[in-house]
Design an enzyme around this catalytic site. Structure first.
Site, PDB file in Angstrom:
ATOM      1  N   MET A 125      -2.808  -9.535 -23.973  1.00  0.00           N
ATOM      2  CA  MET A 125      -1.981 -10.301 -22.704  1.00  0.00           C
ATOM      3  C   MET A 125      -2.487  -9.690 -21.403  1.00  0.00           C
ATOM      4  O   MET A 125      -1.602  -9.482 -20.261  1.00  0.00           O
ATOM      5  CB  MET A 125      -0.331 -10.708 -23.169  1.00  0.00           C
ATOM      6  CG  MET A 125      -0.556 -11.313 -24.079  1.00  0.00           C
ATOM      7  SD  MET A 125      -1.313 -12.732 -23.810  1.00  0.00           S
ATOM      8  CE  MET A 125      -0.506 -14.075 -24.052  1.00  0.00           C
ATOM      9  N   ASN A 132     -12.551 -13.770 -27.279  1.00  0.00           N
ATOM     10  CA  ASN A 132     -11.335 -13.718 -26.786  1.00  0.00           C
ATOM     11  C   ASN A 132     -11.116 -15.177 -28.131  1.00  0.00           C
ATOM     12  O   ASN A 132     -12.571 -15.878 -28.268  1.00  0.00           O
ATOM     13  CB  ASN A 132     -11.321 -13.954 -25.584  1.00  0.00           C
ATOM     14  CG  ASN A 132      -9.566 -14.077 -24.750  1.00  0.00           C
ATOM     15  OD1 ASN A 132      -9.085 -13.953 -25.938  1.00  0.00           O
ATOM     16  ND2 ASN A 132      -9.276 -15.498 -24.360  1.00  0.00           N
ATOM     17  N   HIS A 161      -8.154 -17.865 -27.521  1.00  0.00           N
ATOM     18  CA  HIS A 161      -7.493 -18.891 -26.690  1.00  0.00           C
ATOM     19  C   HIS A 161      -7.286 -20.003 -26.894  1.00  0.00           C
ATOM     20  O   HIS A 161      -7.675 -20.856 -27.877  1.00  0.00           O
ATOM     21  CB  HIS A 161      -8.113 -19.256 -25.203  1.00  0.00           C
ATOM     22  CG  HIS A 161      -7.132 -19.851 -24.108  1.00  0.00           C
ATOM     23  ND1 HIS A 161      -6.675 -19.280 -23.787  1.00  0.00           N
ATOM     24  CD2 HIS A 161      -7.025 -21.180 -24.036  1.00  0.00           C
ATOM     25  CE1 HIS A 161      -5.983 -19.736 -22.737  1.00  0.00           C
ATOM     26  NE2 HIS A 161      -6.578 -21.223 -23.321  1.00  0.00           N
ATOM     27  N   SER A 218     -10.119 -21.502 -29.101  1.00  0.00           N
ATOM     28  CA  SER A 218     -11.418 -21.686 -28.549  1.00  0.00           C
ATOM     29  C   SER A 218     -11.624 -20.308 -29.321  1.00  0.00           C
ATOM     30  O   SER A 218     -10.823 -19.195 -28.338  1.00  0.00           O
ATOM     31  CB  SER A 218     -11.923 -22.262 -27.700  1.00  0.00           C
ATOM     32  OG  SER A 218     -11.114 -23.196 -27.211  1.00  0.00           O
ATOM     33  N   ASP A 245     -10.145 -16.620 -18.940  1.00  0.00           N
ATOM     34  CA  ASP A 245     -10.224 -18.438 -20.026  1.00  0.00           C
ATOM     35  C   ASP A 245     -11.903 -18.791 -20.084  1.00  0.00           C
ATOM     36  O   ASP A 245     -11.677 -19.972 -20.712  1.00  0.00           O
ATOM     37  CB  ASP A 245      -9.533 -18.929 -20.614  1.00  0.00           C
ATOM     38  CG  ASP A 245      -8.073 -18.589 -20.783  1.00  0.00           C
ATOM     39  OD1 ASP A 245      -8.553 -17.481 -21.319  1.00  0.00           O
ATOM     40  OD2 ASP A 245      -7.080 -18.214 -20.319  1.00  0.00           O
TER      41      ASP A 245
HETATM   42  C1  GAR Z   1      -2.536 -16.353 -30.208  1.00  0.00           C
HETATM   43  O1  GAR Z   1      -2.284 -17.692 -29.992  1.00  0.00           O
HETATM   44  C2  GAR Z   1      -3.225 -16.435 -29.468  1.00  0.00           C
HETATM   45  O2  GAR Z   1      -4.516 -17.014 -29.270  1.00  0.00           O
HETATM   46  C3  GAR Z   1      -2.871 -16.566 -27.682  1.00  0.00           C
HETATM   47  O3  GAR Z   1      -1.858 -15.879 -28.508  1.00  0.00           O
HETATM   48  C4  GAR Z   1      -1.807 -15.260 -29.574  1.00  0.00           C
HETATM   49  C5  GAR Z   1      -1.394 -14.208 -30.023  1.00  0.00           C
HETATM   50  O4  GAR Z   1      -1.067 -14.092 -31.534  1.00  0.00           O
HETATM   51  N1  GAR Z   1      -4.210 -15.352 -26.714  1.00  0.00           N
HETATM   52  C6  GAR Z   1      -3.788 -15.990 -26.040  1.00  0.00           C
HETATM   53  O5  GAR Z   1      -2.401 -16.913 -25.353  1.00  0.00           O
HETATM   54  C7  GAR Z   1      -4.330 -15.236 -24.895  1.00  0.00           C
HETATM   55  N2  GAR Z   1      -5.145 -15.887 -23.479  1.00  0.00           N
HETATM   56  P1  GAR Z   1      -1.578 -13.377 -32.953  1.00  0.00           P
HETATM   57  O6  GAR Z   1      -0.958 -11.784 -31.845  1.00  0.00           O
HETATM   58  O7  GAR Z   1      -0.200 -13.706 -33.219  1.00  0.00           O
HETATM   59  O8  GAR Z   1      -2.532 -13.032 -32.550  1.00  0.00           O
END
Ligand code: GAR
Length: 218
Positions: free
Chosen positions: A92, A109, A111, A138, A147
């Protein structure tokens, strides 16, 4: 072909990291997770990496005066570890153009939306507010604009009546866990063909499945 050394950047729960670790546990998977770096201490992702015997490191952005110096430390560590590909998995922090350029076409990445729809945060609430009937996730090569970048793969899920941002997030997350390892597999095996800023998947890789929501009349 030698397995590619991959670093995964995380900030939290790490369920996508887990999906990558599980895939890479198969010796024929073309990538190995060589290093997990978190910018936050004490997160579940670090436990998951330790359990898989993958080296971990905490590089906290709070320990640096600005973004470039944080990213310099990050890049230095990645280079020291001989990393060839970097996967952001719920990482993040926004990365500057300089870092992104340095890892051009080697930084991936995931998203939680069907880009280019809903870049940024709160994607599930925004998808519900927009009334879309299909939502998803994606995997893309990272470019300087947040993104954005060549899309490697996407997975779509239906938006169902009564969905909340949480129920929709859970459905998308399950799709993420299938999509991310598959996309990493294609990139690591050098099966992703970049033509300019577009990824072309070979016919063999591309899905011809159709997703309808609502389903067509029988
Ligand atoms: C996931 O849904 C990922 O796609 C999102 O955060 C979550 C992380 O979950 N990523 C973003 O929003 C990036 N902008 P995780 O730590 O359990 O993989």
């Amino acid at each position: 072909m030698k397995r590619k050394r991959v670093a995964v950047l995380v900030s939290g729960r790490g369920s996508n990291l887990q999906a990558l670790l599980d895939a890479a546990a198969d010796p024929v998977f073309p990538a190995e997770v060589a290093l997990v770096i978190s910018n936050v201490a004490g997160v579940q992702a670090l436990e998951r990496a330790a359990k898989a015997s993958v080296p971990t490191e905490i590089i906290s952005h709070r320990d640096f005066p600005d973004r470039p110096s944080f990213e310099q430390a990050l890049s230095k560590r990645l280079e020291q570890a001989g990393v060839e590909l970097v996967c952001q998995a719920g990482f993040m922090r926004i990365l500057t153009a300089r870092f992104v350029e340095q890892w051009h076409n080697r930084l991936i990445n995931i998203h939680p939306s069907l880009l280019p729809a809903f870049p940024g945060l709160d994607t599930h609430a925004r998808a519900l507010a927009a009334g879309v009937k299909l939502h998803g996730c994606s995997v893309h090569f990272v470019r300087a604009e947040v993104d954005s970048g060549p899309i490697i793969g996407q997975a779509a899920v239906p938006v169902l009546t009564g969905d909340t941002p949480e129920s929709l997030a859970a459905r998308v997350l399950q799709a993420e866990h299938g999509l991310y390892p598959r996309c990493l597999q294609l990139v690591a095996a050098e099966q992703v063909d970049l033509q300019g800023e577009l990824v072309r998947l070979s016919e063999q890789e591309a899905s011809n499945a159709q997703l309808f929501n609502p389903a067509p009349r029988m």
